[in-house]
Design an enzyme around this catalytic site. Sequence first.
Site, mmCIF file in Angstrom:
data_model
loop_
_atom_site.group_PDB
_atom_site.id
_atom_site.type_symbol
_atom_site.label_atom_id
_atom_site.label_comp_id
_atom_site.label_asym_id
_atom_site.label_seq_id
_atom_site.Cartn_x
_atom_site.Cartn_y
_atom_site.Cartn_z
ATOM 1 C CD GLU A 118 1.688 -27.094 -1.907
ATOM 2 O OE1 GLU A 118 2.896 -27.092 -1.641
ATOM 3 O OE2 GLU A 118 1.109 -28.078 -2.371
ATOM 4 N NE ARG B 67 7.656 -35.911 -2.669
ATOM 5 C CZ ARG B 67 8.303 -34.849 -2.194
ATOM 6 N NH1 ARG B 67 7.823 -34.173 -1.156
ATOM 7 N NH2 ARG B 67 9.426 -34.430 -2.745
ATOM 8 C CE LYS C 17 8.843 -32.368 -6.051
ATOM 9 N NZ LYS C 17 8.376 -31.198 -5.305
HETATM 10 C C1 LIG Z 1 8.308 -30.558 -4.090
HETATM 11 C C2 LIG Z 1 7.232 -29.664 -3.569
HETATM 12 C C3 LIG Z 1 7.234 -29.163 -2.251
HETATM 13 C C4 LIG Z 1 8.398 -29.352 -1.312
HETATM 14 O O1 LIG Z 1 8.661 -30.666 -0.978
HETATM 15 P P1 LIG Z 1 10.067 -31.086 -0.360
HETATM 16 O O2 LIG Z 1 9.983 -32.561 -0.262
HETATM 17 O O3 LIG Z 1 10.162 -30.445 0.970
HETATM 18 O O4 LIG Z 1 11.108 -30.595 -1.294
HETATM 19 C C5 LIG Z 1 6.151 -28.426 -1.827
HETATM 20 N N1 LIG Z 1 5.111 -28.146 -2.657
HETATM 21 C C6 LIG Z 1 5.090 -28.580 -3.922
HETATM 22 C C7 LIG Z 1 3.918 -28.237 -4.784
HETATM 23 C C8 LIG Z 1 6.132 -29.356 -4.428
HETATM 24 O O5 LIG Z 1 6.092 -29.780 -5.698
#
Ligand SMILES: *Cc1c(COP(=O)(O)O)cnc(C)c1O
Length: 344
Positions: free
Chosen positions: A223, A85, A187
């Site tokens: 989300e 990722r 991210k």
């Molecule tokens: C990191 C993150 C998540 C959760 O991802 P995981 O890999 O399950 O920890 C969900 N939404 C956002 C915006 C994130 O930055």
Amino acid sequence: MTKAKATDFDWPNIGFNYHDLPYSFHAEFKDGHWDEGHLTEDSTITMSEAANVLHYGQEAFEGLKAYRRKDGGVNLFRPDMNAKRMHKSAERLLMEPFPEDRFVQAVKEVVKANQDFVPPYGSGATLYVRPFLIGTGEVIGVHPANQFQFHILVTPVGPYYKGGMQPTAYVTSPYDRAAHGGTGQSKVSGNYASSLLPGSIAHEEGFSDVVYLDPRLHENIEELGGANFFGITKDGKFKTPKSPSILPSITKKSLLKLASDFGMEPEETTISIYDLDQFSEAGAMGTAAVISPVGSITHNGNKHVFYSETKVGPYTQKLYDRLSGIQDGDIKGPDGWQVDVPLD
Ligand SMILES: *Cc1c(COP(=O)(O)O)cnc(C)c1O
């Protein structure tokens, strides 16, 4: 800066704060290649005042945890997924990715070096691992940096829920987190900078976090703050939003798999804020809490309650117990999910 000592910590009560541990990992990209990288006791970062990250925001990060097992060993949970990722996030921001195999190796190295700070089994606390990549090359005009730094900090964090899981109240936001075609799938720090105001408004209004709706129609769930959403339908389907602007959560991918193992049909689909009656339970998914049960969502002043505002639903509990059991090393997970950190 004073370095933390392992004896300083009262493990179940450490909360979620930064502690300066003995070692970090640091690598630099310059003249077209990454250097070897090394463990360092220096928890500061030095860069030019003209570094890209300070002006045009070339920054991507990851978050994962190291879990102490019952036998005293330490596991990571699917770190290859974080490596992959971060590679994608780096490509979106035109940054030089840190090689994926070396990412996992570096995480193991820095966890091992700080092994006294991986909290004891059963405390609910874990060692949080935060890899990040920044553009440090000098810029004034808008263009990508030609120098980068990859750094991993680790810090112990307490259990998310001290007295067991608790449902909380969420509210939809008039703000958007990310546009379709923007950086929602990456991210990156910029997504978080823009989420601070909506998050703070929700907290002031007494909600635990925000529900972002899709940026086009403001109708479909995207989300929840920093976590993905799921709902469990009355006939036992596990549904989670499909959208080009949400962050692909590793916890979500894992729960989709476990849900189908439990005979719940998993489905990634559009979920309208006006169609919440289909669900008997709902939750937020992410590394921090694994699952946060969603007690209610308030939209335009109307509060929709899911299973209960105070009790955790049976499917949510079952999914949580299975996934956290795998992460803690108590239950054998699918191949490749549990990665041992050699401590010798
Ligand atoms: C990191 C993150 C998540 C959760 O991802 P995981 O890999 O399950 O920890 C969900 N939404 C956002 C915006 C994130 O930055």
